[in-house]
Scaffold this motif. Structure first.
Motif, PDB file in Angstrom:
ATOM      1  N   CYS A 117       0.817  -1.206   0.000  1.00 38.87           N
ATOM      2  CA  CYS A 117       0.000   0.000   0.000  1.00 38.87           C
ATOM      3  C   CYS A 117       0.856   1.263   0.000  1.00 38.87           C
ATOM      4  O   CYS A 117       1.975   1.270   0.495  1.00 38.87           O
ATOM      5  CB  CYS A 117      -0.911   0.008   1.226  1.00 38.87           C
ATOM      6  SG  CYS A 117      -1.939  -1.463   1.379  1.00 38.87           S
ATOM      7  N   GLN A 122       0.015   2.678   9.630  1.00 42.46           N
ATOM      8  CA  GLN A 122      -1.256   1.966   9.486  1.00 42.46           C
ATOM      9  C   GLN A 122      -1.837   1.457  10.794  1.00 42.46           C
ATOM     10  O   GLN A 122      -2.986   1.042  10.832  1.00 42.46           O
ATOM     11  CB  GLN A 122      -1.070   0.767   8.550  1.00 42.46           C
ATOM     12  CG  GLN A 122      -0.603   1.164   7.172  1.00 42.46           C
ATOM     13  CD  GLN A 122      -0.333  -0.032   6.324  1.00 42.46           C
ATOM     14  OE1 GLN A 122      -1.215  -0.496   5.615  1.00 42.46           O
ATOM     15  NE2 GLN A 122       0.876  -0.548   6.402  1.00 42.46           N
ATOM     16  N   GLU A 127      -9.393   2.094  10.024  1.00 42.89           N
ATOM     17  CA  GLU A 127      -9.597   1.697   8.622  1.00 42.89           C
ATOM     18  C   GLU A 127      -8.478   0.800   8.109  1.00 42.89           C
ATOM     19  O   GLU A 127      -8.696  -0.024   7.236  1.00 42.89           O
ATOM     20  CB  GLU A 127      -9.687   2.930   7.704  1.00 42.89           C
ATOM     21  CG  GLU A 127     -10.879   3.813   7.949  1.00 42.89           C
ATOM     22  CD  GLU A 127     -10.627   4.828   9.070  1.00 42.89           C
ATOM     23  OE1 GLU A 127      -9.496   4.925   9.597  1.00 42.89           O
ATOM     24  OE2 GLU A 127     -11.591   5.527   9.429  1.00 42.89           O
ATOM     25  N   THR A 128      -7.284   0.978   8.635  1.00 45.11           N
ATOM     26  CA  THR A 128      -6.174   0.161   8.172  1.00 45.11           C
ATOM     27  C   THR A 128      -5.779  -0.918   9.174  1.00 45.11           C
ATOM     28  O   THR A 128      -5.166  -1.913   8.802  1.00 45.11           O
ATOM     29  CB  THR A 128      -4.937   1.037   7.861  1.00 45.11           C
ATOM     30  OG1 THR A 128      -4.645   1.857   8.987  1.00 45.11           O
ATOM     31  CG2 THR A 128      -5.197   1.904   6.641  1.00 45.11           C
ATOM     32  N   SER A 134     -10.118  -3.015   5.799  1.00 42.60           N
ATOM     33  CA  SER A 134      -8.681  -2.979   6.078  1.00 42.60           C
ATOM     34  C   SER A 134      -7.883  -3.725   5.017  1.00 42.60           C
ATOM     35  O   SER A 134      -8.351  -4.722   4.470  1.00 42.60           O
ATOM     36  CB  SER A 134      -8.377  -3.634   7.426  1.00 42.60           C
ATOM     37  OG  SER A 134      -8.865  -2.859   8.474  1.00 42.60           O
ATOM     38  N   PRO A 135      -6.654  -3.264   4.762  1.00 43.34           N
ATOM     39  CA  PRO A 135      -5.772  -4.016   3.872  1.00 43.34           C
ATOM     40  C   PRO A 135      -5.526  -5.407   4.440  1.00 43.34           C
ATOM     41  O   PRO A 135      -5.436  -5.578   5.660  1.00 43.34           O
ATOM     42  CB  PRO A 135      -4.474  -3.205   3.872  1.00 43.34           C
ATOM     43  CG  PRO A 135      -4.824  -1.867   4.399  1.00 43.34           C
ATOM     44  CD  PRO A 135      -6.016  -2.054   5.279  1.00 43.34           C
ATOM     45  N   THR A 141      -6.007  -9.209   8.322  1.00 41.82           N
ATOM     46  CA  THR A 141      -5.727  -7.792   8.552  1.00 41.82           C
ATOM     47  C   THR A 141      -4.437  -7.669   9.367  1.00 41.82           C
ATOM     48  O   THR A 141      -3.910  -8.668   9.878  1.00 41.82           O
ATOM     49  CB  THR A 141      -6.866  -7.115   9.338  1.00 41.82           C
ATOM     50  OG1 THR A 141      -6.923  -7.694  10.655  1.00 41.82           O
ATOM     51  CG2 THR A 141      -8.201  -7.239   8.622  1.00 41.82           C
ATOM     52  N   CYS A 169      -5.730  -2.698  -0.574  1.00 41.72           N
ATOM     53  CA  CYS A 169      -4.897  -1.591  -0.083  1.00 41.72           C
ATOM     54  C   CYS A 169      -5.682  -0.304   0.063  1.00 41.72           C
ATOM     55  O   CYS A 169      -6.546   0.018  -0.743  1.00 41.72           O
ATOM     56  CB  CYS A 169      -3.715  -1.344  -1.027  1.00 41.72           C
ATOM     57  SG  CYS A 169      -2.283  -2.318  -0.592  1.00 41.72           S
ATOM     58  N   TYR A 170      -5.334   0.408   1.102  1.00 41.60           N
ATOM     59  CA  TYR A 170      -5.813   1.762   1.323  1.00 41.60           C
ATOM     60  C   TYR A 170      -4.659   2.654   0.865  1.00 41.60           C
ATOM     61  O   TYR A 170      -3.642   2.767   1.555  1.00 41.60           O
ATOM     62  CB  TYR A 170      -6.114   1.954   2.820  1.00 41.60           C
ATOM     63  CG  TYR A 170      -6.726   3.276   3.171  1.00 41.60           C
ATOM     64  CD1 TYR A 170      -8.110   3.394   3.315  1.00 41.60           C
ATOM     65  CD2 TYR A 170      -5.946   4.400   3.371  1.00 41.60           C
ATOM     66  CE1 TYR A 170      -8.683   4.610   3.648  1.00 41.60           C
ATOM     67  CE2 TYR A 170      -6.510   5.616   3.703  1.00 41.60           C
ATOM     68  CZ  TYR A 170      -7.878   5.717   3.835  1.00 41.60           C
ATOM     69  OH  TYR A 170      -8.451   6.919   4.169  1.00 41.60           O
TER      70      TYR A 170
END
Length: 177
Positions: A117, A122, A127-128, A134-135, A141, A169-170
């Motif tokens: 990413c 992260q 969110e990550t 989440s990635p 995760t 990926c974020y």
């Protein structure tokens, strides 16, 4: 970074505080680099790092001062804007990271989560860290991977494929205002 670490060691006279094995092998400032620091850590460690850390790309790999013609501006702001040549440089950056942690990976007490990413830090964002969006690497995760490692459920060496392979990926986009 070499110059920065050299100045830190000189200014703060920290060479006496650095690991003797490292200082005996090389110039003290080099002992501040993460790949040297981890060699002497006895406590199990879990590393979380994106292979395309935007902060490292923007401030170490291609800082503004090294791009006077603004060739990298769009790429530095959004990895999707990178051309083929720039992506080759970023893939080399990823390879350097993986090479730097190679010895660290040999110790099964250590864990790692390196995704593909374009992001930084992260572990502090839900969110990550651990959310439905989440990635993930191998459907895990960051939080699940850390939990597996921490509770000794399994050895965790999660290393993602090269960008742009991971659809979870974020990726940061600094072109949006």
């Amino acid at each position: 970074m070499r110059s920065f670490y050299h100045d830190v060691v000189d200014l703060q006279t920290v060479s006496k505080s650095l690991h003797k094995n490292c200082v005996d092998r090389m110039e003290p400032f080099k002992c501040l680099f993460p790949q040297e620091m981890v060699k002497n850590i006895k406590t199990p460690v879990f590393l979380v790092n994106p292979a395309y850390d935007f902060w490292q790309i923007q401030n170490i790999l291609v800082p503004d001062v090294s791009d006077p013609h603004h060739y990298w501006v769009k790429c530095r702001l959004n990895i999707q804007n990178c051309n083929h040549g720039q992506m080759e440089v970023l893939q080399g950056f990823r390879s350097s990271l993986l090479k730097a942690v190679n010895e660290f990976l040999l110790n099964n007490r250590n864990g790692v989560f390196v995704n593909s990413c374009f992001i930084h830090c992260q572990t502090w964002m839900g969110e990550t860290w651990h959310s439905p969006s989440s990635p993930r690497i191998n459907n895990r995760t960051i939080a699940e991977s850390v939990g597996d490692w921490y509770f000794n459920r399994k050895v965790v060496k999660q290393i993602d494929c090269p960008y742009p392979c991971n659809p979870t990926c974020y990726n940061m986009d600094f072109t949006r205002g």
